[in-house]
Write a protein that holds these residues in place. Structure first.
Motif, PDB file in Angstrom:
ATOM      1  N   LYS A   1     -24.928   4.183  -7.068  1.00  0.00           N
ATOM      2  CA  LYS A   1     -24.208   5.379  -6.677  1.00  0.00           C
ATOM      3  C   LYS A   1     -25.070   6.277  -5.826  1.00  0.00           C
ATOM      4  CE  LYS A   1     -20.671   5.541 -10.087  1.00  0.00           C
ATOM      5  NZ  LYS A   1     -20.396   5.796 -11.486  1.00  0.00           N
ATOM      6  N   LEU A   2     -24.420   6.873  -4.851  1.00  0.00           N
ATOM      7  CA  LEU A   2     -25.099   7.811  -3.987  1.00  0.00           C
ATOM      8  C   LEU A   2     -24.605   9.203  -4.368  1.00  0.00           C
ATOM      9  CD1 LEU A   2     -25.558   7.313  -0.232  1.00  0.00           C
ATOM     10  CD2 LEU A   2     -24.690   9.472  -1.018  1.00  0.00           C
ATOM     11  N   VAL A   3     -25.558  10.064  -4.681  1.00  0.00           N
ATOM     12  CA  VAL A   3     -25.167  11.396  -5.115  1.00  0.00           C
ATOM     13  C   VAL A   3     -24.841  12.241  -3.892  1.00  0.00           C
ATOM     14  CG1 VAL A   3     -25.951  13.493  -6.235  1.00  0.00           C
ATOM     15  CG2 VAL A   3     -26.553  11.275  -7.171  1.00  0.00           C
ATOM     16  N   GLY A   4     -23.606  12.714  -3.837  1.00  0.00           N
ATOM     17  CA  GLY A   4     -23.245  13.607  -2.750  1.00  0.00           C
ATOM     18  C   GLY A   4     -23.370  15.040  -3.218  1.00  0.00           C
ATOM     19  N   VAL A   5     -22.571  15.350  -4.238  1.00  0.00           N
ATOM     20  CA  VAL A   5     -22.586  16.674  -4.847  1.00  0.00           C
ATOM     21  C   VAL A   5     -22.686  16.457  -6.341  1.00  0.00           C
ATOM     22  CG1 VAL A   5     -21.244  18.777  -5.209  1.00  0.00           C
ATOM     23  CG2 VAL A   5     -21.140  17.603  -3.019  1.00  0.00           C
ATOM     24  N   ASP A   6     -23.560  17.225  -7.006  1.00  0.00           N
ATOM     25  CA  ASP A   6     -23.785  16.988  -8.419  1.00  0.00           C
ATOM     26  C   ASP A   6     -23.605  18.270  -9.226  1.00  0.00           C
ATOM     27  OD1 ASP A   6     -24.344  15.639 -10.684  1.00  0.00           O
ATOM     28  OD2 ASP A   6     -26.511  15.534 -10.356  1.00  0.00           O
ATOM     29  N   GLN A   7     -22.499  18.376  -9.929  1.00  0.00           N
ATOM     30  CA  GLN A   7     -22.247  19.467 -10.870  1.00  0.00           C
ATOM     31  C   GLN A   7     -22.508  20.841 -10.264  1.00  0.00           C
ATOM     32  OE1 GLN A   7     -23.395  18.930 -14.846  1.00  0.00           O
ATOM     33  NE2 GLN A   7     -22.089  17.145 -14.815  1.00  0.00           N
TER      34      GLN A   7
ATOM     35  N   GLY B   1     -25.567  17.411   1.012  1.00  0.00           N
ATOM     36  CA  GLY B   1     -24.252  17.448   0.387  1.00  0.00           C
ATOM     37  C   GLY B   1     -23.417  18.660   0.741  1.00  0.00           C
ATOM     38  N   LYS B   2     -23.875  19.473   1.690  1.00  0.00           N
ATOM     39  CA  LYS B   2     -23.108  20.666   2.066  1.00  0.00           C
ATOM     40  C   LYS B   2     -21.724  20.293   2.596  1.00  0.00           C
ATOM     41  CE  LYS B   2     -25.774  21.784   5.615  1.00  0.00           C
ATOM     42  NZ  LYS B   2     -26.896  20.891   5.847  1.00  0.00           N
ATOM     43  N   THR B   3     -21.729  19.348   3.546  1.00  0.00           N
ATOM     44  CA  THR B   3     -20.465  18.974   4.170  1.00  0.00           C
ATOM     45  C   THR B   3     -19.541  18.304   3.160  1.00  0.00           C
ATOM     46  OG1 THR B   3     -21.472  18.814   6.328  1.00  0.00           O
ATOM     47  CG2 THR B   3     -19.480  17.555   5.998  1.00  0.00           C
ATOM     48  N   THR B   4     -20.129  17.443   2.317  1.00  0.00           N
ATOM     49  CA  THR B   4     -19.337  16.781   1.294  1.00  0.00           C
ATOM     50  C   THR B   4     -18.693  17.805   0.371  1.00  0.00           C
ATOM     51  OG1 THR B   4     -20.906  14.980   1.374  1.00  0.00           O
ATOM     52  CG2 THR B   4     -19.427  15.023  -0.505  1.00  0.00           C
ATOM     53  N   LEU B   5     -19.462  18.812   0.004  1.00  0.00           N
ATOM     54  CA  LEU B   5     -18.925  19.860  -0.860  1.00  0.00           C
ATOM     55  C   LEU B   5     -17.743  20.546  -0.186  1.00  0.00           C
ATOM     56  CD1 LEU B   5     -19.071  21.628  -3.355  1.00  0.00           C
ATOM     57  CD2 LEU B   5     -20.854  22.967  -2.271  1.00  0.00           C
ATOM     58  N   GLY B   6     -17.920  20.898   1.094  1.00  0.00           N
ATOM     59  CA  GLY B   6     -16.842  21.547   1.834  1.00  0.00           C
ATOM     60  C   GLY B   6     -15.604  20.671   1.899  1.00  0.00           C
ATOM     61  N   ARG B   7     -15.812  19.365   2.124  1.00  0.00           N
ATOM     62  CA  ARG B   7     -14.665  18.469   2.251  1.00  0.00           C
ATOM     63  C   ARG B   7     -13.988  18.222   0.913  1.00  0.00           C
ATOM     64  NH1 ARG B   7     -16.663  14.433   7.122  1.00  0.00           N
ATOM     65  NH2 ARG B   7     -16.740  16.123   8.638  1.00  0.00           N
ATOM     66  N   CYS B   8     -14.762  18.275  -0.176  1.00  0.00           N
ATOM     67  CA  CYS B   8     -14.140  18.140  -1.495  1.00  0.00           C
ATOM     68  C   CYS B   8     -13.241  19.342  -1.777  1.00  0.00           C
ATOM     69  CB  CYS B   8     -15.200  18.036  -2.592  1.00  0.00           C
ATOM     70  SG  CYS B   8     -15.948  16.420  -2.680  1.00  0.00           S
ATOM     71  N   ILE B   9     -13.732  20.537  -1.411  1.00  0.00           N
ATOM     72  CA  ILE B   9     -12.947  21.736  -1.655  1.00  0.00           C
ATOM     73  C   ILE B   9     -11.639  21.667  -0.870  1.00  0.00           C
ATOM     74  CG2 ILE B   9     -12.889  24.235  -1.245  1.00  0.00           C
ATOM     75  CD1 ILE B   9     -15.926  24.184  -1.846  1.00  0.00           C
ATOM     76  N   LEU B  10     -11.714  21.139   0.334  1.00  0.00           N
ATOM     77  CA  LEU B  10     -10.511  21.002   1.158  1.00  0.00           C
ATOM     78  C   LEU B  10      -9.656  19.813   0.738  1.00  0.00           C
ATOM     79  CD1 LEU B  10     -12.332  21.575   4.506  1.00  0.00           C
ATOM     80  CD2 LEU B  10     -10.418  22.956   3.762  1.00  0.00           C
ATOM     81  N   ARG B  11     -10.177  19.073  -0.233  1.00  0.00           N
ATOM     82  CA  ARG B  11      -9.522  17.853  -0.697  1.00  0.00           C
ATOM     83  C   ARG B  11      -9.375  16.834   0.444  1.00  0.00           C
ATOM     84  NH1 ARG B  11      -6.188  17.077  -4.992  1.00  0.00           N
ATOM     85  NH2 ARG B  11      -6.045  15.056  -4.033  1.00  0.00           N
ATOM     86  N   LEU B  12     -10.320  16.831   1.351  1.00  0.00           N
ATOM     87  CA  LEU B  12     -10.360  15.765   2.347  1.00  0.00           C
ATOM     88  C   LEU B  12     -11.092  14.581   1.750  1.00  0.00           C
ATOM     89  CD1 LEU B  12     -11.181  17.821   5.540  1.00  0.00           C
ATOM     90  CD2 LEU B  12      -8.991  16.904   4.834  1.00  0.00           C
TER      91      LEU B  12
END
Lengths: 336, 295
Positions: free
Chosen positions: A32-38, A58-69
Motif C-alpha cells: 500500500k502506498l500512503v496518500g493521506v493518513d488519518q 498527499g496535499k493534492t490527494t487530500l483535496g481530491r478526496c474532499i471533492l470526492r474525485l
C-alpha cells in the motif's frame, strides 16, 4: 458562533499497488502506498486554510478526496453538516454545486475542444443556475469578474495564455456559485509576474463572494499571503496547524522550521546558512516507524524512532505532532 | 425515480462562407488533394447515368472484347459490357462498402473503447480480453469463416467485417481514454457533477477520436481492397454487380487477349486508395499540430 463548512475526520487514502499474479498466489499482501493518513481538520465559513508540504506529501490527494474525485479509504468528510464520504454521485450533485475546484495546470484543466462559452453554459444549464435568456448576460458578468472580456467567450483555450486560462478555470468554478473552493496549487504553474495577478484576483473574489477556501500550495510565501490558517503536511499527515501568525512566527515542528528556513529572506546580513532540510521525503510505500519525520529531523532522539508522536496543543488553534516540541520551557506568554 | 433529461448546450454556428474559406486554406495540401480525388469518384458514381449511355449489367455481344476507344474509353469485356460504365457504377458500391465497413465498426469500437477506458473494472477487463481473442484470429480467416456460415453477399460481408474490425478502434479509443481521464478538465467535469456518459461522450471523445479518424482512412482503403479480394474469391459482392474487385476478377481469364478489363478498373481502386491515404495523412498532420482548427 462557529459555522463549520468542512469537517474532515481521520481521513485516509491508501493506494493499493498492483501485485503480480505470482505474488498473489504466494499470498503476499498487496503493498500500500500512503496518500493521506488519518487527517482531521475543520474549516469555518469565510476562512482560508492553507495546506503546505513538499510534492508527494498527499496535499493534492487530500483535496481530491474532499471533492470526492477520489474515494477515501477511511474516515469521513462532513460538508455543511452532511456526511458525503460515501454519498452516491446522484446525492452528491447538489453538493458539487456548493464545492468547486481550481486546478494547477492551466494547460490541461480546460477542454481543448470546447469554447469558453460552451464550458460555462454547460455548467449553468446542468445546475440550472439561470434561465436561457439570462445566459449571455450572466456569462458576460462572470467573465468580467475574472478580468476577461466578453470577446473571450467564443474562443478555444489555445487562444489564451497561462494566466488567462487560470482565470477561465476560475470562472468555470464560480459559475455555479459555490460556497467552498479547493484551490489546488492554482498559481504554481504560472510565471511569477502572473502569479501575483491571479492570486490577488483569487483573494478579491474570495472576499467578494464570501468563499471558504482550501488553498493547497508548496510555496510558503504564497500561503502566508492568502491564508487565515495554515496546515503543514508531511507524508500524508498534518504535522502542524495553527493560525497563519502562529505557524509563521512561532513554528514548533522541526519540519515547519525547516521549510521556513528555506524561504529566501531579504536580509543579507543574517547568515544562518544552516541547511534547511536534508535528504528526500521517504517512500510513501514504506513509511518510517515512530515519527515519520525522524529520518530527516535535526533534533530526532531515540523516542522518535520508536513511538508515534502525540498531537500537542499550544493554543486552541495551534497543534503540533511532535515528541520534543514544544520544549518544556515553552511559555505561552511569549505569544502575547 | 425519474431520470432527468438535460439538453446538451450545443451552439449552432451560423454558416459563414468567409470563415469556412479560411479553415480550408489552413488545411495541408495532401488533405485538399485527397478530398478532391474522393469527391471526383463520389460524383462519378452519383452522375454515372449522365456520364455514360451504357448499362453496367446488360452487355452487347456484338461488341465483346473491344479495346479502349472513344466509344468505350475502358474497352468492353467478354460479354460486351462497357468497362467504363461498370467502373462508374462500381464507385457507388465500393464507396458504400468503404464507408459502411469502416464507420459502423468505427462508431461501435470507439464508443466501447471510450467507455471501457473510463469506467475500468470488470467491464474493461472482460472487453479487452474479448478484443484479444478476436485479434488472435487472422483477420481474413474470421471473415471467410463468417461468410462461409452466413453465405456470400454484401450484407453478410458487412457483418463479417464488423465482427473482426471493431477491435482496433476499441483499442485505440481505450488507450487514449486512459490518458485523457487523468486530465484535469475531466476532473473538472467530474467536480461539476456531470454524469459519466456526458463526460465520456461530450468531454473525452472529441479529444480522443483523432487517432481513430486517421486510422479509419487507411481502414477505408483496406476495406475496399478486402471487398475486392472477397469478390475475387466469389464470397463477396455477387456477379453481375459492378464491384471493382469483381470486375478485375472477371477480366483475369482474358488478361492476355483483353488487358483493359482488369487493368483499368484496378486503377480506380488505386485512385481511391491514394485519395484516402492522402486524406489520412492530411488529417493526422492537422491533429498532431493542435493549433490549427480542424473545423
Amino acid at each position: 458562533m462557529s459555522d463549520i463548512v468542512l469537517e474532515v475526520k481521520d481521513l485516509s487514502k491508501a493506494f493499493e499497488m498492483p501485485r503480480s499474479l505470482f505474488d498473489a498466489l504466494r499470498g503476499q499482501p498487496t503493498r500500500k502506498l500512503v496518500g493521506v493518513d488519518q487527517v482531521s481538520f475543520k474549516i469555518e465559513r469565510h476562512e482560508t486554510l492553507g495546506l503546505v508540504g513538499e510534492s508527494g506529501c498527499g496535499k493534492t490527494t487530500l483535496g481530491r478526496c474532499i471533492l470526492r474525485l477520489q474515494q477515501p479509504t477511511g474516515g469521513s468528510i462532513l460538508f455543511e453538516g452532511q456526511d458525503i464520504t460515501r454519498a452516491s454521485e446522484r446525492d452528491l450533485q447538489p453538493v458539487r454545486r456548493r464545492m468547486q475546484v481550481v486546478f494547477q495546470d492551466p494547460y490541461s484543466s480546460l477542454n481543448p475542444r470546447m469554447t469558453v462559452r460552451q464550458m460555462i453554459v454547460e455548467a449553468l444549464r446542468f445546475h440550472k443556475i439561470c434561465s436561457r435568456a439570462e445566459e449571455d448576460a450572466y456569462l458576460e458578468r462572470l467573465l468580467k469578474t475574472v478580468g476577461l472580456n466578453i470577446d473571450a467567450a467564443d474562443k478555444f483555450p489555445r487562444a489564451f495564455s497561462g494566466g488567462q486560462r487560470q482565470r477561465i478555470g476560475l470562472a468555470r468554478a464560480l459559475a455555479v456559485q459555490p460556497a467552498f473552493l479547493v484551490a489546488d496549487e492554482p498559481v504554481s504553474a504560472l510565471d511569477v509576474s502572473i502569479q501575483a495577478q491571479v492570486l490577488n484576483l483569487l483573494t478579491d473574489l474570495r472576499d467578494e463572494f464570501g468563499l471558504t477556501m482550501l488553498f493547497i500550495a508548496h510555496e510558503l510565501s504564497i500561503v502566508r499571503h492568502v491564508s487565515t490558517r495554515v496546515a503543514v503536511m508531511y507524508l500524508g499527515q498534518i504535522v502542524e496547524t495553527g493560525t497563519t501568525d502562529e505557524v509563521f512566527e512561532n513554528a514548533q515542528h522541526p519540519y515547519t522550521e525547516g521549510l521556513l528556513r528555506a524561504l529566501p529572506r531579504p536580509e543579507p546580513k543574517r547568515r544562518d546558512r544552516k541547511i534547511a532540510l536534508e535528504g528526500d521525503i521517504p517512500s510513501p510505500m514504506n513509511v518510517p516507524k515512530g515519527c515519520r519525520f525522524h529520518t530527516r529531523c535535526p533534533i530526532a532522539q531515540e523516542i522518535c524512532r520508536t513511538k508515534t508522536p502525540p498531537l500537542r496543543q499550544l493554543s486552541p488553534t495551534h497543534h503540533v505532532l511532535c515528541h520534543l516540541r514544544p520544549t518544556p520551557d515553552w511559555n505561552p506568554a511569549i505569544l502575547a | 425515480m425519474s431520470v432527468k433529461s438535460v439538453a446538451l448546450p450545443i451552439r449552432i454556428r451560423r454558416f459563414n462562407p468567409g470563415a469556412w474559406r479560411n479553415v480550408v486554406a489552413g488545411w495541408p495540401l495532401n488533405l485538399k488533394i485527397g478530398l478532391t480525388m474522393l469527391m471526383t469518384i463520389a460524383l462519378a458514381g452519383i452522375f454515372a447515368p449522365v456520364l455514360t449511355p451504357y448499362d453496367p449489367i446488360i452487355g452487347d455481344f456484338q461488341n465483346a472484347l473491344d479495346p479502349p476507344s472513344w466509344e468505350h474509353p475502358f474497352g468492353t469485356d467478354n460479354v460486351g459490357r462497357d468497362v467504363f460504365s461498370r467502373v462508374l457504377y462500381g464507385a457507388r458500391i465500393d464507396l458504400q462498402i468503404g464507408f459502411i465497413a469502416t464507420y459502423v465498426p468505427f462508431i461501435y469500437g470507439v464508443a466501447l473503447g471510450a467507455i471501457a477506458g473510463y469506467v475500468g473494472g470488470w467491464f474493461d477487463t472482460l472487453l479487452m480480453r474479448l478484443v484479444d481473442i478476436t485479434i488472435a484470429f487472422p483477420f481474413l480467416v474470421i471473415i471467410i469463416v463468417i461468410l462461409a456460415i452466413l453465405g456470400p453477399g454484401i450484407q453478410n460481408m458487412y457483418i463479417a467485417v464488423f465482427a473482426a474490425g471493431w477491435t482496433i478502434y476499441t483499442r485505440l479509443a481505450r488507450a487514449e481514454m486512459l490518458v485523457i481521464r487523468q486530465q484535469e478538465y475531466i476532473l473538472a467535469a467530474q467536480a461539476l457533477g456531470y454524469n459519466r456518459m456526458r463526460i465520456i461522450f461530450r468531454h473525452a471523445v472529441p479529444n480522443l477520436i483523432g487517432s481513430s479518424i486517421v486510422f479509419s482512412m487507411s481502414d477505408f482503403v483496406l476495406n475496399i481492397l478486402l471487398a475486392s479480394a472477397l469478390s475475387y474469391f466469389g464470397i463477396g459482392v455477387q456477379p453481375p454487380a459492378p464491384e471493382w474487385g469483381a470486375i478485375v476478377t472477371d477480366g483475369r481469364d482474358w488478361l492476355l487477349q483483353a488487358w483493359w478489363i482488369s487493368t483499368l478498373p484496378g486503377f480506380a481502386i488505386i485512385f481511391t486508395g491514394v485519395a484516402a491515404s492522402l486524406i489520412g495523412d492530411g488529417l493526422s498532420k492537422i491533429i498532431s499540430q493542435r493549433n490549427t482548427p480542424v473545423l
